[in-house]
Design an enzyme around this catalytic site. Structure first.
Site, PDB file in Angstrom:
ATOM      1  N   TYR A  88      -9.089  -7.576  12.500  1.00 45.37           N
ATOM      2  CA  TYR A  88      -8.466  -7.025  11.141  1.00 45.37           C
ATOM      3  C   TYR A  88      -8.542  -8.110  10.108  1.00 45.37           C
ATOM      4  CZ  TYR A  88      -5.419  -4.555   8.136  1.00 45.37           C
ATOM      5  OH  TYR A  88      -4.583  -4.058   7.121  1.00 45.37           O
ATOM      6  N   ASN A 148      -1.897  -3.201  13.587  1.00 48.57           N
ATOM      7  CA  ASN A 148      -3.163  -3.126  13.679  1.00 48.57           C
ATOM      8  C   ASN A 148      -3.851  -1.756  14.321  1.00 48.57           C
ATOM      9  OD1 ASN A 148      -3.211  -5.261  12.347  1.00 48.57           O
ATOM     10  ND2 ASN A 148      -4.241  -6.607  13.646  1.00 48.57           N
ATOM     11  N   LYS A 205      -7.892   3.121   2.444  1.00 47.05           N
ATOM     12  CA  LYS A 205      -7.015   4.259   2.272  1.00 47.05           C
ATOM     13  C   LYS A 205      -7.206   5.090   0.843  1.00 47.05           C
ATOM     14  CE  LYS A 205      -3.692   2.185   4.188  1.00 47.05           C
ATOM     15  NZ  LYS A 205      -4.315   1.423   5.248  1.00 47.05           N
ATOM     16  N   THR A 260     -39.641  25.126 -10.898  1.00 44.11           N
ATOM     17  CA  THR A 260     -40.248  23.679 -10.394  1.00 44.11           C
ATOM     18  C   THR A 260     -40.282  22.813 -12.076  1.00 44.11           C
ATOM     19  OG1 THR A 260     -42.225  24.104 -10.690  1.00 44.11           O
ATOM     20  CG2 THR A 260     -41.464  24.431  -8.636  1.00 44.11           C
ATOM     21  N   HIS A 261     -39.711  21.654 -11.873  1.00 43.51           N
ATOM     22  CA  HIS A 261     -39.601  21.017 -13.150  1.00 43.51           C
ATOM     23  C   HIS A 261     -38.805  21.660 -14.233  1.00 43.51           C
ATOM     24  CE1 HIS A 261     -43.075  18.598 -11.267  1.00 43.51           C
ATOM     25  NE2 HIS A 261     -43.320  19.744 -10.912  1.00 43.51           N
ATOM     26  N   SER A 288       0.792  -1.134  -0.066  1.00 42.07           N
ATOM     27  CA  SER A 288      -0.062  -0.078  -0.007  1.00 42.07           C
ATOM     28  C   SER A 288       0.830   1.088  -0.034  1.00 42.07           C
ATOM     29  CB  SER A 288      -0.966  -0.153   1.266  1.00 42.07           C
ATOM     30  OG  SER A 288      -0.162  -0.073   2.304  1.00 42.07           O
ATOM     31  N   GLU A 319     -18.483  21.414 -14.942  1.00 44.39           N
ATOM     32  CA  GLU A 319     -18.844  20.084 -15.675  1.00 44.39           C
ATOM     33  C   GLU A 319     -17.795  18.877 -14.942  1.00 44.39           C
ATOM     34  OE1 GLU A 319     -19.679  20.018 -20.094  1.00 44.39           O
ATOM     35  OE2 GLU A 319     -18.071  21.682 -19.498  1.00 44.39           O
ATOM     36  N   SER A 368     -13.527  27.964 -26.391  1.00 49.88           N
ATOM     37  CA  SER A 368     -13.384  27.085 -27.911  1.00 49.88           C
ATOM     38  C   SER A 368     -12.384  27.547 -28.419  1.00 49.88           C
ATOM     39  CB  SER A 368     -14.764  27.149 -28.512  1.00 49.88           C
ATOM     40  OG  SER A 368     -14.516  26.758 -29.787  1.00 49.88           O
ATOM     41  N   GLN A 370      -7.147  -2.771   4.104  1.00 50.72           N
ATOM     42  CA  GLN A 370      -6.242  -2.106   3.418  1.00 50.72           C
ATOM     43  C   GLN A 370      -6.707  -0.978   2.261  1.00 50.72           C
ATOM     44  OE1 GLN A 370      -2.095  -3.671   2.443  1.00 50.72           O
ATOM     45  NE2 GLN A 370      -2.554  -2.958   0.599  1.00 50.72           N
ATOM     46  N   LYS A 430     -17.438  32.025 -26.621  1.00 54.95           N
ATOM     47  CA  LYS A 430     -18.020  31.105 -25.719  1.00 54.95           C
ATOM     48  C   LYS A 430     -17.261  30.627 -24.511  1.00 54.95           C
ATOM     49  CE  LYS A 430     -18.927  27.035 -27.321  1.00 54.95           C
ATOM     50  NZ  LYS A 430     -19.248  25.809 -28.128  1.00 54.95           N
ATOM     51  N   ASN A 474     -16.841  27.829 -22.098  1.00 56.76           N
ATOM     52  CA  ASN A 474     -17.493  26.459 -21.589  1.00 56.76           C
ATOM     53  C   ASN A 474     -17.228  26.168 -20.071  1.00 56.76           C
ATOM     54  OD1 ASN A 474     -17.815  25.582 -24.429  1.00 56.76           O
ATOM     55  ND2 ASN A 474     -15.717  24.947 -24.641  1.00 56.76           N
TER      56      ASN A 474
END
Lengths: 458, 458, 458, 458
Positions: free
Chosen positions: A316, A109, A324, A154-155, A22, A289, A276, A321, A282, A284
């Site tokens: 354990y 442990n 993490k 709404t909607h 690990s 996103e 762009s 492991q 524009k 973006n």
């Protein structure tokens, strides 16, 4: 779970070593591992389990290892299983046999549980600070646009006018709940596992209260089997992070919508958008996103650990492991997202005219018209029906309500009179004068409260 | 989705650059990116869109970049957004303006889709090979222990004796379905997206069939909007990988159980286990535990991308950038797990005496006793009831069935006679002489089939 | 896993009975259970394991039970554990002892696996039919709006004009992949488990080929332990359903966006929308929203079963009972969603003028301008830079491109001449004349293909 | 979001009605809906918005509807959209026009949020009670088996002896954290949303403090947009339930293991197990298996709602209707599982001799031997190495440690002397005399504490 070779002659081959190591992810626990070991060494000396001198040698060795790591001089050998073994091995190189005494009354442990809790506590505190920052950014954007009206949806259909500030404060509330959740999670994280040994408790007269104090824990764990196998605090962080990312994904969605050519309510600062190559005007909303996309990632990490922990017998198991990497990734993702959101929100430009125009379209004052009739004595449902017919009529004519004549109004109900003209976006807002409502008076108060909260320690 | 700065004056700050860069994970697509660009350049020349000479310069430039990367001489600058930009920028440095022509009739949207599909195809082929390897390991373990009997379990309670080989071949069947699934996934991955441009198709006379042939694709995509926004192939791989990891987690669980002191049916080779520092005779099944734990990780990656893709409008959205890291991790995890399992299974030592002893305990021949009565004319349900009472009687006496006298037997049914003694573990196995049953004859045939399959190309 | 009480004296209390009963959900398997039992009885007779006469009695009993259930006269007693026990108990009531013979050479483990596979096969076939219906609806909407232009989006920003038909066919492609996936899933579902017994195969000379033929299976399972514990086919259906719902959620999102006041590209038929009580002109896209919301539900069911199956040892464990409810719910949700979508899409009204107006806004022809310059000899990247500056200039002036004078054009490049006027939405579309591109010619061909496919058997 | 038909002429067809109706699941909110409406009516009267008399008529109408429902006389017409509409429609039938006034200053959006919060509060309180019951069952099992020793496991390998009571108290601790989590969740659930209207707040002088008091809420929501779209409390319950089910799945796994023929540490009461029809002495741990399996189900519901809520713009969207079914199912599953576990644990019989024998096998006292050497002056790591060699030697001879002679001991270290014989299971337990350790003294204290807690109100 101690893993030094015994009678095993054959070397575990590279493949297996890579599969089981690990170190590639847990190296970042080094600070907590060293802090934990230093406290442990001091406690052992205080209790007379090792000598003061041995403790001193160990502490100095550990401090110099920390220096090596922070200066990039530490050799993370991938054949070592984890950060604990890497530091232990280096300590033996540096201070010789005496280094071995550090592991008296301790097992890997309880050590790994300790390190992870120290990390988690710091992660939660960082998260709380970043949540506050984003709250402040929301408050400051709301304050700077105190009187901006937008359609409330709404909607995704415009329904009633609201203040943009009111809308932004909805996110403030979500973040406030996130803060409360992370604080609640902190209470259950703030528990010292050291002293639990491999699983049964250690066979030495250790002073767990001393350890807790030294390492800044509120209390010591009450059951050794539980302490070494409990990862609730990781899961609880991941669940709280999932909810928080969900909130951010909603804000991200709205920023993406509002930035679209069709809504066009806001303009992203160029630092938080991408142009762009060929349509440079524009912007973006890449940051929004990505944040929306990374919500899935955080959900996935939660689901992963829930699945991993399912049906594991005590105490354990090596499956643990897997806690993490997902936890680190969740913390990193959430902190970074909160940070970029604070910047993105703080620099958002609001196109108030566009927003207002949108609020004026549609028939967003219909509810106010019905309330007007109710106040004049009409029954609630009847008032609704009258307004519904009125709105249909207007929509059929392609006219906004304020272009109808009073005569036209009165064809639907004799209760309408000239004062119906006083129903405006502003009167509509003002009428929602209830705690939590969008009336400017209420929003102003809410803003004051939010500002105060956002400057308080989380 | 091209992102070169236009009128954006302010530099995107480091934070945002780090938040939006995919270079830390997508650098490993470099080989596919270069292969795709070379094919594209050749196609452009073939179609007369760029000159043969320009194409040659570009191809040579790309080949030397590949060399740089593979020799560790390539400078991955983190301020660059992704591997495509990193290679493009380097190409411009190396060959100047002509490098820009490479991007004629191509967009980053179809380019990134192409790279990912090339990677996915190779990943699937690797997966198929590793699945075969593990199948072979199962077959060889089964062959080496052809006559080992173990208890077959339901509800983790011993139910009927089975051949270990039969049990192992159950996993062979699961892996065979995995192979079929990955092959089906390959069909839908094997589609060239290049030529789709940013979203609408490119405005040049490109030859997509040529590109498909050059790059080894079976066919070209049929809709440009779909081609740039489709990540089904990633999701389908992740779903197939989740099922496969689920199978492996079941095998892992059994290996963990069988290695326990209580079952003690197998001994793990020391290369695939870890010893305790103080109980060196113990072999902790860490590899199996980690595999079981990582099942959650693979599930989580699937859930993450499903959540990320939900409700995204067409065509490309930056959220899609989140596809890669989880996909790479899934592929890496699955391949590594298959590989360590092949080794772990191939080197497993079976403790046949222990297994047989366990199969002799309990009353695993009860079903055979009932079948005996049915064959002697008893109705099925009645036969069951008789045997149930008989078993209760024996259990009450603390005796195994073969220690009961025939007189005792006949107290439960007059149909019992001396030939009841012929019911043994061996007769029980032999009786399951049906396709898919555990009769040695059937298992031998199944082994032959499995061996043949496991040596065939997937 | 047979569960009739033996020496258990104490009655399992109601709570536990309710906790363990699957009858509330699995009653709907009755048809498959009866069909399976009938085939089994016939096979037993054919093989001489039971008499022809007994078989006849059993078959008639089962047929009359089916009638009882379908006429609502069957008493589903909740103290019975599942549909198999309910039918078995009723059969014993009706035909007496002989009913018990039905269970010769069969266990509930292979019986339940059989029923679920029969259900799954029918579910897949239904799904394929509904997918085809939705494909036809998409094709018909596309055909009816063959020449409608909409903005193609990336990052929800208008990027290039596309035909609405092209956009709709992107979804056709997604559904086509869904169809392929469900067909692939069918191959692995079409396997007879009967004959596997409890786990080891049955101890009678059964004819599994006969059973497979009678019940319409393509082949018989090859390993009994696998056959009783395999639920891959359920998981594979759920994974394919998750992808399909993801596709539908994307379409739902677009329908919601397009129905918004801001986009206003489409009008939902009132049968698929809900009006506000007070703004009756508004149509809330409730059906699309619910479909989008239920995507999460289907994902959750997949995740649930993946988690449930993780690390289960062979063979049957009661955990597997959890397979059914989620599977039924997934099938019901997907079928209903496909059905309402087919209706919603087929009745969608397109507001072509609004869509076109949106495509004319912004600078969606910028890429075409760059291609124009490239065709006149400019290098690709340089052409892009020129157009970027030109667009910036136009945006600064607040003018669309077609309002710029040729002189203004030529300030950016001398290659511009009067023929730049020929770049229009139509020319832009026409230029994407590549397989998969949005050129009307290509789309027309794609429509023909799609129509043919959508009328073929899946 | 009110949905009464306006100018919509066409009837929404049955299919869509079925697709959109939530009545099949939300009917069970009726009690909360009626309680909320009664409080609302009273508040309207108190504020003079409706007359006292109208309020009285409404309240009586609602009370008689509740009676109808509870006596099974209520006609749930499936064409009605949800429980709110069903009750509203019935109220209009019963009291006529005046019923319409109830909806003054209220919208379905704040109404549904109210009902769900009232349900959630009760669900949490029920959950807390059931958690306490299970805690008491654990304590009582622990008390009844105070001196039973079992092997403590890591990696499912016996590692050190522990008291069974200590092991059981590990689960007590997990449940205690669950209790704390549900209580924290309650704080955030205990918020009145009524008064938020559709989204902007209501336009009447309502008294939200009065409503909060009447309905038993601690406080009123602070932002109307947030109040109608917030489902954090559902997600938080589902996350807490997932953790709790994870804990129960671990206990289930252990009960399954301990009930296996190989471990054989416990015997399930027959009320909580199922017998095989033919091996009646066997007890299949079906209840534990189902609980383990249903863990996946609860995880899936969490994942479902997280996915559903992702990226929803404010405020109400119909997607939110998906909150209820999964929530109800989660509550039902968790409550039932806690209940059956309390019974199953309380009636578990411990086979103390078997457990002890298992603890005596292996070399579980190895750590104690090493501690012995350390106490005699050996360095910790060296002591470990010595014991490792000693254990290897003994294992090679096939002898337990207590069968080695002192001479043999001393071949490994001269520090060994006769007093090594005093290392026993009992001394090993006693040595772990640290808070949270397995020493009988510590466990006795922990039991006292646990008992006190388990009898306190949660």
């Amino acid at each position: 779970m101690s893993h030094i070779r015994g009678r095993f002659q054959k070397a575990m081959d590279r493949l297996v070593a890579r599969y089981t190591s690990s170190l590639p992810s847990d190296w970042r626990l080094y600070r907590y591992d060293i802090a934990g070991s230093i406290a442990h060494a001091r406690m052992l000396a205080k209790q007379g389990i090792i000598s003061e001198k041995d403790a001193e040698v160990i502490v100095q060795g550990l401090e110099s290892i920390q220096e090596e790591i922070e200066q990039g001089r530490f050799d993370f050998r991938t054949e070592l299983e984890d950060i604990h073994m890497a530091i232990e091995a280096r300590l033996m190189e540096k201070v010789g046999e005496v280094g071995g005494k550090l592991h008296t009354a301790r097992s890997r442990n309880d050590q790994v549980a300790l390190d992870l809790r120290l990390f988690a506590k710091e992660a939660i505190n960082q998260t709380l600070l970043k949540l506050r920052e984003l709250q402040r950014a929301l408050v400051s954007l709301a304050e700077a646009n105190k009187d901006v009206v937008i359609p409330g949806y709404t909607h995704l259909q415009p329904a009633q006018p609201v203040l943009l500030a009111h809308h932004l404060l909805a996110y403030f509330q979500m973040l406030q709940r996130d803060i409360e959740r992370f604080k609640d999670c902190l209470k259950r994280t703030d528990v010292l596992p050291l002293g639990s040994g491999a699983l049964a408790g250690v066979g030495y007269g250790v002073d767990r209260e001393f350890l807790a104090r030294e390492l800044g824990f509120g209390r010591a764990s009450q059951n050794s089997l539980d302490a070494v196998s409990d990862r609730d605090f990781v899961l609880e962080y991941e669940a709280a992070a999932s909810l928080c990312m969900m909130h951010l994904s909603r804000l991200a969605e709205e920023i993406i919508l509002w930035s679209s050519a069709e809504f066009d309510f806001v303009e992203l600062d160029e630092a938080y958008a991408t142009a762009s190559s060929i349509m440079p005007q524009k912007r973006n909303p890449d940051v929004a996103e990505l944040a929306r996309g990374r919500t899935g990632r955080v959900y996935g990490r939660l689901m992963a650990l829930l699945a991993t922990m399912k049906a594991l017998p005590l105490a354990y198991n090596r499956d643990l492991q897997e806690d993490k990497e997902g936890f680190f990734d969740t913390v990193d993702t959430l902190l970074a997202t909160l940070e970029v959101f604070a910047g993105m929100v703080a620099t958002l430009k609001v196109k108030r005219e566009n927003a207002r125009r949108a609020a004026e379209r549609g028939y967003l004052l219909a509810t106010d018209l019905a309330d007007y009739l109710v106040r004049k004595g009409e029954a609630f449902r009847t008032a609704h029906d009258i307004v519904a017919r009125l709105v249909s009529y207007a929509a059929g004519k392609g006219k906004p309500l304020h272009e109808l004549s009073i005569t036209e109004y009165r064809e639907f109900s004799p209760l309408f009179s000239e004062d119906v003209r006083s129903i405006t976006l502003e009167s509509s807002l003002a009428a929602r004068d209830v705690v939590g409502g969008t009336a400017p008076k209420q929003v102003a108060r809410a803003l004051v409260r939010a500002k105060r909260i956002s400057h308080a320690r989380p």
